[in-house]
Design a protein around this motif. Sequence first.
Motif, PDB file in Angstrom:
ATOM      1  N   TYR A  57       0.832  -1.195   0.000  1.00 22.55           N
ATOM      2  CA  TYR A  57       0.000   0.000   0.000  1.00 22.55           C
ATOM      3  C   TYR A  57       0.872   1.252   0.000  1.00 22.55           C
ATOM      4  O   TYR A  57       2.112   1.189   0.114  1.00 22.55           O
ATOM      5  CB  TYR A  57      -0.914   0.004   1.227  1.00 22.55           C
ATOM      6  CG  TYR A  57      -0.165   0.051   2.545  1.00 22.55           C
ATOM      7  CD1 TYR A  57       0.041   1.246   3.223  1.00 22.55           C
ATOM      8  CD2 TYR A  57       0.357  -1.109   3.105  1.00 22.55           C
ATOM      9  CE1 TYR A  57       0.734   1.286   4.426  1.00 22.55           C
ATOM     10  CE2 TYR A  57       1.056  -1.076   4.309  1.00 22.55           C
ATOM     11  CZ  TYR A  57       1.238   0.126   4.958  1.00 22.55           C
ATOM     12  OH  TYR A  57       1.939   0.161   6.141  1.00 22.55           O
ATOM     13  N   ARG A 114       3.356   1.106  -3.545  1.00 20.08           N
ATOM     14  CA  ARG A 114       2.600   0.525  -4.661  1.00 20.08           C
ATOM     15  C   ARG A 114       3.260   0.840  -6.002  1.00 20.08           C
ATOM     16  O   ARG A 114       2.949   0.202  -7.017  1.00 20.08           O
ATOM     17  CB  ARG A 114       1.156   1.025  -4.655  1.00 20.08           C
ATOM     18  CG  ARG A 114       0.960   2.480  -5.064  1.00 20.08           C
ATOM     19  CD  ARG A 114      -0.503   2.876  -4.914  1.00 20.08           C
ATOM     20  NE  ARG A 114      -0.799   4.212  -5.402  1.00 20.08           N
ATOM     21  CZ  ARG A 114      -0.672   5.321  -4.698  1.00 20.08           C
ATOM     22  NH1 ARG A 114      -0.220   5.251  -3.440  1.00 20.08           N
ATOM     23  NH2 ARG A 114      -0.977   6.498  -5.207  1.00 20.08           N
ATOM     24  N   LEU A 151      -0.750  -0.480  -8.273  1.00 16.99           N
ATOM     25  CA  LEU A 151      -1.896  -1.102  -7.607  1.00 16.99           C
ATOM     26  C   LEU A 151      -1.570  -1.407  -6.144  1.00 16.99           C
ATOM     27  O   LEU A 151      -0.462  -1.822  -5.823  1.00 16.99           O
ATOM     28  CB  LEU A 151      -2.299  -2.404  -8.302  1.00 16.99           C
ATOM     29  CG  LEU A 151      -3.344  -2.302  -9.416  1.00 16.99           C
ATOM     30  CD1 LEU A 151      -2.779  -1.520 -10.591  1.00 16.99           C
ATOM     31  CD2 LEU A 151      -3.777  -3.689  -9.861  1.00 16.99           C
ATOM     32  N   GLU A 152      -2.555  -1.182  -5.285  1.00 14.38           N
ATOM     33  CA  GLU A 152      -2.454  -1.615  -3.892  1.00 14.38           C
ATOM     34  C   GLU A 152      -3.100  -2.986  -3.761  1.00 14.38           C
ATOM     35  O   GLU A 152      -3.904  -3.392  -4.603  1.00 14.38           O
ATOM     36  CB  GLU A 152      -3.136  -0.611  -2.966  1.00 14.38           C
ATOM     37  CG  GLU A 152      -2.455   0.744  -2.915  1.00 14.38           C
ATOM     38  CD  GLU A 152      -3.044   1.661  -1.859  1.00 14.38           C
ATOM     39  OE1 GLU A 152      -2.264   2.387  -1.213  1.00 14.38           O
ATOM     40  OE2 GLU A 152      -4.271   1.632  -1.690  1.00 14.38           O
ATOM     41  N   SER A 153      -2.737  -3.696  -2.701  1.00 10.04           N
ATOM     42  CA  SER A 153      -3.292  -5.030  -2.515  1.00 10.04           C
ATOM     43  C   SER A 153      -3.370  -5.376  -1.036  1.00 10.04           C
ATOM     44  O   SER A 153      -2.496  -5.009  -0.254  1.00 10.04           O
ATOM     45  CB  SER A 153      -2.436  -6.077  -3.235  1.00 10.04           C
ATOM     46  OG  SER A 153      -2.910  -7.387  -2.956  1.00 10.04           O
ATOM     47  N   TYR A 196     -10.887  -8.080  -7.014  1.00 15.75           N
ATOM     48  CA  TYR A 196     -10.452  -6.689  -7.141  1.00 15.75           C
ATOM     49  C   TYR A 196     -11.580  -5.758  -6.711  1.00 15.75           C
ATOM     50  O   TYR A 196     -12.745  -5.986  -7.051  1.00 15.75           O
ATOM     51  CB  TYR A 196     -10.080  -6.349  -8.588  1.00 15.75           C
ATOM     52  CG  TYR A 196      -8.859  -7.062  -9.103  1.00 15.75           C
ATOM     53  CD1 TYR A 196      -7.589  -6.504  -8.958  1.00 15.75           C
ATOM     54  CD2 TYR A 196      -8.965  -8.286  -9.755  1.00 15.75           C
ATOM     55  CE1 TYR A 196      -6.460  -7.164  -9.442  1.00 15.75           C
ATOM     56  CE2 TYR A 196      -7.853  -8.947 -10.238  1.00 15.75           C
ATOM     57  CZ  TYR A 196      -6.605  -8.368 -10.082  1.00 15.75           C
ATOM     58  OH  TYR A 196      -5.489  -9.031 -10.561  1.00 15.75           O
ATOM     59  N   ARG A 247      -7.818  -2.148  -6.718  1.00 19.33           N
ATOM     60  CA  ARG A 247      -7.131  -2.672  -5.537  1.00 19.33           C
ATOM     61  C   ARG A 247      -7.369  -4.179  -5.473  1.00 19.33           C
ATOM     62  O   ARG A 247      -8.523  -4.626  -5.493  1.00 19.33           O
ATOM     63  CB  ARG A 247      -7.650  -2.019  -4.257  1.00 19.33           C
ATOM     64  CG  ARG A 247      -6.915  -2.444  -2.990  1.00 19.33           C
ATOM     65  CD  ARG A 247      -7.538  -1.830  -1.745  1.00 19.33           C
ATOM     66  NE  ARG A 247      -6.752  -2.078  -0.549  1.00 19.33           N
ATOM     67  CZ  ARG A 247      -5.841  -1.247  -0.076  1.00 19.33           C
ATOM     68  NH1 ARG A 247      -5.619  -0.096  -0.685  1.00 19.33           N
ATOM     69  NH2 ARG A 247      -5.144  -1.545   1.007  1.00 19.33           N
TER      70      ARG A 247
END
Length: 246
Positions: free
Chosen positions: A10, A14, A58-60, A115, A217
């Motif tokens: 995050y 990212r 992208l955050e995950s 997602y 995300r």
Amino acid sequence: MKARIKFRKYGILRFIGHLDVMRYFQKVMRRAGIPIAFTGGFSPHMVMSFASPLGIGLESDGEYLDVELSAPVESAEAVRRMNEAGVEGIEVLSFRQIADEKKMTGMTILAAADYLIAPGDVPHAAGAIPWDWKEKFASFLEQEEIRVIKQTKRSEREVDIRPLVFSWKSVPEGIVVRLAAGSSENLKPELLMDTFVRTWPEPDKEKALHGPVFSFRRLELYAFLSEKGQEGGFVSLESLGHDITT
């Protein structure tokens, strides 16, 4: 002994790529004193593999890294030590023992990913997304086929992406979609939403195509397991392991 690490990515991190994430964990392993195994030969390296590299930007909340251990270490202790050795932007969530078989690695069994897709926070997005975009998305997925040109590094081909969308639901922030992921079939959320936007009537489509209007995300990664004679279903990669206690 093999272990599966679940972590989230995050904030500013990212924007680092997959190779940088790999080097990050190599350093964290050393600093945290995790007893990770090394390959043999003239150039030994840590035995580790990621389930699915995450796209830059992208955050995950659900990334996975499989490692091989040379000695057992308690799950809670490993999580604590790795987070203390790390930096803000990557947080280890769990550290669980998994089966030793190669066919059960995250990279091998990965089948789907969830997602969260939401309107972007850039000024352009606010005026480019119609208020009824969720209703439009529902109608979009009612099609029997959604054919697109899918490009790879070596070629491009026309494919039907509709079977690669397993499910979707509306949430306050936007929508959550479960898409095919893995080595055989995969669908990126960016391609799905770009195809969706192109079905909008003018002038909505014209506004949206001027720049990115959705944010993405990754929430979780899944395997698909089925018992003989049963339908089977998706299970998170984390659920396929158990905590290590010594």
